[in-house]
Design a protein around this motif. Structure first.
Motif, PDB file in Angstrom:
ATOM      1  N   GLY A 115       6.907  21.740  16.514  1.00  0.00           N
ATOM      2  CA  GLY A 115       7.550  20.520  17.017  1.00  0.00           C
ATOM      3  C   GLY A 115       6.396  19.581  17.779  1.00  0.00           C
ATOM      4  N   LEU A 116       5.453  20.464  18.562  1.00  0.00           N
ATOM      5  CA  LEU A 116       4.323  19.857  19.368  1.00  0.00           C
ATOM      6  C   LEU A 116       3.601  18.945  18.483  1.00  0.00           C
ATOM      7  N   VAL A 117       3.322  19.318  17.221  1.00  0.00           N
ATOM      8  CA  VAL A 117       2.506  18.664  16.307  1.00  0.00           C
ATOM      9  C   VAL A 117       2.933  17.523  15.578  1.00  0.00           C
ATOM     10  N   THR A 118       4.184  17.792  14.856  1.00  0.00           N
ATOM     11  CA  THR A 118       4.466  16.800  14.047  1.00  0.00           C
ATOM     12  C   THR A 118       5.926  17.119  14.122  1.00  0.00           C
ATOM     13  N   SER A 119       6.725  16.289  13.030  1.00  0.00           N
ATOM     14  CA  SER A 119       8.375  16.304  12.854  1.00  0.00           C
ATOM     15  C   SER A 119       8.570  16.383  11.421  1.00  0.00           C
ATOM     16  N   GLN A 120       9.676  16.793  11.008  1.00  0.00           N
ATOM     17  CA  GLN A 120      10.106  16.644   9.593  1.00  0.00           C
ATOM     18  C   GLN A 120      10.093  15.101   9.161  1.00  0.00           C
ATOM     19  N   ASN A 121      10.466  14.394   9.835  1.00  0.00           N
ATOM     20  CA  ASN A 121      10.224  12.957   9.352  1.00  0.00           C
ATOM     21  C   ASN A 121       8.885  12.456   9.101  1.00  0.00           C
ATOM     22  N   GLU A 122       8.136  12.915  10.161  1.00  0.00           N
ATOM     23  CA  GLU A 122       6.732  12.563  10.056  1.00  0.00           C
ATOM     24  C   GLU A 122       5.966  13.108   8.692  1.00  0.00           C
ATOM     25  N   VAL A 123       6.542  14.356   8.363  1.00  0.00           N
ATOM     26  CA  VAL A 123       5.955  14.819   6.977  1.00  0.00           C
ATOM     27  C   VAL A 123       6.301  14.327   5.901  1.00  0.00           C
ATOM     28  N   ALA A 124       7.958  13.890   5.753  1.00  0.00           N
ATOM     29  CA  ALA A 124       8.403  13.185   4.823  1.00  0.00           C
ATOM     30  C   ALA A 124       7.645  11.736   4.733  1.00  0.00           C
ATOM     31  N   ALA A 125       7.207  11.249   5.574  1.00  0.00           N
ATOM     32  CA  ALA A 125       6.556   9.663   5.506  1.00  0.00           C
ATOM     33  C   ALA A 125       5.253  10.343   4.823  1.00  0.00           C
ATOM     34  N   HIS A 175      -1.773   7.387   9.091  1.00  0.00           N
ATOM     35  CA  HIS A 175      -0.878   8.487   9.344  1.00  0.00           C
ATOM     36  C   HIS A 175      -1.152   9.251  10.714  1.00  0.00           C
ATOM     37  N   PRO A 176      -0.345   9.710  11.610  1.00  0.00           N
ATOM     38  CA  PRO A 176      -0.531  10.363  12.782  1.00  0.00           C
ATOM     39  C   PRO A 176      -1.273  11.737  12.441  1.00  0.00           C
ATOM     40  N   LEU A 177      -0.902  12.442  11.096  1.00  0.00           N
ATOM     41  CA  LEU A 177      -1.809  13.465  10.975  1.00  0.00           C
ATOM     42  C   LEU A 177      -3.065  13.542  10.563  1.00  0.00           C
ATOM     43  N   THR A 178      -3.560  12.375  10.377  1.00  0.00           N
ATOM     44  CA  THR A 178      -4.867  12.066  10.085  1.00  0.00           C
ATOM     45  C   THR A 178      -5.820  11.651  11.209  1.00  0.00           C
ATOM     46  N   HIS A 179      -5.577  12.107  12.439  1.00  0.00           N
ATOM     47  CA  HIS A 179      -6.109  11.595  13.766  1.00  0.00           C
ATOM     48  C   HIS A 179      -6.192  12.751  14.618  1.00  0.00           C
ATOM     49  N   GLY A 180      -7.278  12.972  15.338  1.00  0.00           N
ATOM     50  CA  GLY A 180      -7.293  13.792  16.654  1.00  0.00           C
ATOM     51  C   GLY A 180      -6.881  15.014  16.387  1.00  0.00           C
ATOM     52  N   TRP A 181      -6.289  15.771  17.435  1.00  0.00           N
ATOM     53  CA  TRP A 181      -5.971  17.168  17.371  1.00  0.00           C
ATOM     54  C   TRP A 181      -4.871  17.515  16.428  1.00  0.00           C
ATOM     55  N   HIS A 182      -4.249  16.562  16.038  1.00  0.00           N
ATOM     56  CA  HIS A 182      -3.004  16.744  15.015  1.00  0.00           C
ATOM     57  C   HIS A 182      -3.812  17.130  13.960  1.00  0.00           C
TER      58      HIS A 182
END
Length: 398
Positions: free
Chosen positions: A335-345, A359-366
């Motif tokens: 939950g610190l890194v992402t969320s289920q809704n974010e992964v669904a997107a 998408h947030p998971l393509t940037h930075g420490w995430h």
């Protein structure tokens, strides 16, 4: 466990400008300090600051903002990038400093964020972190105390001191752990993101999007809802009231949905209440008319993803399981890194072969922690093996 050296408790509250100046000299000389705030936020637009607690390795001090009009010497230290500050769950603390000083706090280490990066739960309460690292159980009774009353009780003072007294010890342990894992830069980036998200003006024209059910409204109704919420935000600010205490979200939603053209129609909206209908009825009718005159191209739009296909649902579920396992395998709380809704997107983008650049998971420490591994898994370029080690689940990438 690192040896526990606790700072001394305060003998008196800092309640004069001279005492504040002496404290700030001490804080600067100490080189780092912890801070926390106590406030009352239920009855005003901005929270009322009631107490500021600070701690160095030598001592804890409590600052009374009711007795000292100008706290700018303290704010300057918190906003100084050369001085490390330690907080726990500091989102509201940095926000109130920004509100009071007009500048963002700098070089802040949030122990709640760090806990999620080194194998503890996120979000973890302060008492749990202190218990884990110091073996001491803190009193939790005054979390929602009447901090604006004077004099503060002995129990309140004890609680306030405990909020910062252990943070430097926790900071030492966490810093060493983050360094050993090579995650110091993750922590820095996450804390900077937390500050940026909480230290920015309210977008009065964007509040409508956060109203429950807004995505069920059409263009006309959304244009009206935008006018209603922006008006409420401005009036609440001018009268120093919490916006939702002025008129409830449900009432504004119903006004936007029903589009009343006169005061009599406003009075028939049950969620509004008779008193609010009398007080604000003419204004609400004018706002409805204003919203309906917005040109079609300027009307807001909330895009709902709609019902996912079975293939997207399956991919989303698989990615979410993979995301949780990859994070836990690195001793990071998912939950610190992402969320289920974010992964669904993310799954929807992958299904459409669309660009993932935004998408947030393509940037930075995430991205470094999770995004790169998920992308490589989907492309078949990486495998992940898991095993249980001394600290729990461990991930091995190949």
């Amino acid at each position: 466990m690192a040896k526990l050296h606790l700072p001394s408790v305060p003998k008196r509250i800092i309640d004069t400008p001279a005492a504040l100046d002496d404290l700030c000299t001490h804080l600067r000389a100490a080189g780092r300090f912890a801070f926390d705030t106590e406030f009352i936020g239920e009855n005003t637009y901005y929270p009322v600051l009631c107490l500021v607690q600070v701690a160095t390795v030598e001592r804890v001090d409590l600052v009374d903002p009711f007795a000292i009009d100008d706290l700018s010497p303290l704010w300057s230290l918190i906003n100084d990038p050369a001085i490390p500050k330690i907080v726990h769950a500091g989102d509201q603390d940095v926000e109130i400093v920004w509100q009071k000083s007009g500048a963002k706090p700098q070089n802040v280490f949030d122990t709640q964020i760090a806990a999620g990066m080194i194998g503890l739960a996120y979000p973890a309460a302060l008492w749990r972190v202190v218990e884990f690292y110091a073996g001491i159980t803190l009193d939790k009774a005054h979390t929602y105390s009447a901090w604006d009353r004077r004099p503060l009780s002995k129990d309140q003072l004890t609680y306030a001191v405990d909020d910062v007294r252990y943070l430097l010890h926790v900071h030492d342990v966490m810093t060493a752990k983050l360094e050993s894992l090579g995650r110091t830069h993750w922590q820095t980036a996450a804390c900077t993101q937390m500050i940026d998200e909480n230290c920015k003006p309210v977008d009065a024209r964007g509040v409508f999007a956060r109203i429950k059910g807004a995505n069920s409204l059409d263009g006309d109704q959304l244009a009206v809802l935008r006018e209603l919420t922006a008006w409420r935000e401005q009036v609440a600010y001018e009268h120093d009231l919490p916006p939702r205490a002025m008129i409830a979200d449900e009432a504004l939603f119903d006004v936007a949905k029903r589009l009343p053209r006169d005061v009599d129609a406003v009075k028939r909206i049950k969620t509004l209440g008779a008193e609010d209908a009398r007080s604000y009825g003419p204004h609400l009718v004018d706002l409805v008319k204003r919203g309906l005159t917005v040109p079609p191209d300027d009307r807001p739009e909330l895009i709902s993803p709609g019902e996912d296909s079975l293939a997207v649902k399956r991919l989303s579920e698989a990615l979410w399981v993979a995301a949780q396992t990859i994070c836990l395998g690195q001793s990071v709380t998912p939950g610190l890194v992402t969320s289920q809704n974010e992964v669904a997107a993310l799954a929807r983008l992958i299904d459409r072969s669309a660009s993932l650049d935004k998408h947030p998971l393509t940037h930075g420490w995430h991205h470094e922690c999770l995004g790169q591994h998920l992308a490589a898994l989907v492309k078949g370029q990486r495998t992940v093996a898991f095993k249980f080690g001394p600290e729990g689940l461990e991930a091995q990438f190949s």
